[in-house]
Scaffold this motif. Structure first.
Motif, PDB file in Angstrom:
ATOM      1  N   ARG A 179      -2.675 -11.339  -1.773  1.00 35.29           N
ATOM      2  CA  ARG A 179      -1.833 -10.828  -0.675  1.00 35.29           C
ATOM      3  C   ARG A 179      -1.312 -11.995   0.169  1.00 35.29           C
ATOM      4  O   ARG A 179      -0.137 -12.046   0.525  1.00 35.29           O
ATOM      5  CB  ARG A 179      -2.637  -9.856   0.182  1.00 35.29           C
ATOM      6  N   THR A 198       2.546   1.262  -8.813  1.00 35.33           N
ATOM      7  CA  THR A 198       2.284   0.510  -7.588  1.00 35.33           C
ATOM      8  C   THR A 198       1.310  -0.611  -7.872  1.00 35.33           C
ATOM      9  O   THR A 198       0.312  -0.418  -8.571  1.00 35.33           O
ATOM     10  CB  THR A 198       1.683   1.439  -6.515  1.00 35.33           C
ATOM     11  N   ILE A 208       2.701  -9.968   0.909  1.00 33.97           N
ATOM     12  CA  ILE A 208       2.865  -8.521   0.834  1.00 33.97           C
ATOM     13  C   ILE A 208       1.550  -7.918   0.348  1.00 33.97           C
ATOM     14  O   ILE A 208       0.785  -8.563  -0.373  1.00 33.97           O
ATOM     15  CB  ILE A 208       4.030  -8.070  -0.078  1.00 33.97           C
ATOM     16  N   ARG A 260       7.674 -13.036 -11.345  1.00 35.32           N
ATOM     17  CA  ARG A 260       8.174 -12.496 -10.073  1.00 35.32           C
ATOM     18  C   ARG A 260       7.652 -13.274  -8.865  1.00 35.32           C
ATOM     19  O   ARG A 260       8.350 -13.413  -7.868  1.00 35.32           O
ATOM     20  CB  ARG A 260       7.730 -11.037 -10.001  1.00 35.32           C
ATOM     21  N   HIS A 261       6.393 -13.740  -8.967  1.00 34.04           N
ATOM     22  CA  HIS A 261       5.732 -14.400  -7.844  1.00 34.04           C
ATOM     23  C   HIS A 261       5.027 -15.664  -8.345  1.00 34.04           C
ATOM     24  O   HIS A 261       3.876 -15.617  -8.766  1.00 34.04           O
ATOM     25  CB  HIS A 261       4.683 -13.483  -7.197  1.00 34.04           C
ATOM     26  N   SER A 302       1.508  -4.675  -1.053  1.00 33.78           N
ATOM     27  CA  SER A 302       1.787  -3.783  -2.177  1.00 33.78           C
ATOM     28  C   SER A 302       3.266  -3.842  -2.510  1.00 33.78           C
ATOM     29  O   SER A 302       4.088  -4.277  -1.694  1.00 33.78           O
ATOM     30  CB  SER A 302       1.381  -2.352  -1.851  1.00 33.78           C
ATOM     31  N   GLU A 303       3.581  -3.392  -3.714  1.00 39.85           N
ATOM     32  CA  GLU A 303       4.973  -3.266  -4.112  1.00 39.85           C
ATOM     33  C   GLU A 303       5.068  -2.256  -5.247  1.00 39.85           C
ATOM     34  O   GLU A 303       4.097  -1.986  -5.951  1.00 39.85           O
ATOM     35  CB  GLU A 303       5.593  -4.610  -4.504  1.00 39.85           C
ATOM     36  N   GLU A 309       7.877   4.207 -12.407  1.00 38.09           N
ATOM     37  CA  GLU A 309       7.374   3.179 -11.496  1.00 38.09           C
ATOM     38  C   GLU A 309       5.869   3.268 -11.365  1.00 38.09           C
ATOM     39  O   GLU A 309       5.272   4.311 -11.598  1.00 38.09           O
ATOM     40  CB  GLU A 309       7.993   3.353 -10.112  1.00 38.09           C
TER      41      GLU A 309
END
Length: 89
Positions: free
Chosen positions: A14, A6, A19, A45-46, A21-22, A4
């Motif tokens: 943002r 970040t 959000i 994803r976004h 962070s993810e 993973e």
């Protein structure tokens, strides 16, 4: 070992996705992602990030990187910052 990394979102990035962070998992078949693959992943994803990412700067582990450099890879444990243009005013 964790696969993973970040993502940190600043300013309009943002605000667009609500959000700051993810955590993103690198696909099981990979040991790293190119910055272009990461951008594609985030766009999928976004949807609200597509236009923002076109003009944003990227930093990996607090070092600015050239997002057009195809040799740059994001590895497990990395921290990637998305830094959109900011206007003063």
């Amino acid at each position: 070992m964790s696969k993973e990394f970040t993502i940190l979102y600043f300013a309009s990035a943002r605000d667009a996705i609500n959000i700051s962070s993810e955590i993103i998992s690198i696909p099981a078949t990979s040991s790293s992602l190119s910055l272009q693959d990461l951008t594609n992943l985030l766009n999928n994803r976004h949807e609200n990030l597509v236009k923002i990412l076109e003009n944003s700067m990227f930093a990996i582990n607090m070092q600015y990187v050239d997002k057009d450099d195809e040799s740059i890879m994001v590895k497990p444990g990395d921290e990637v910052a998305i830094i959109p243009p900011v206007s003063g005013g």
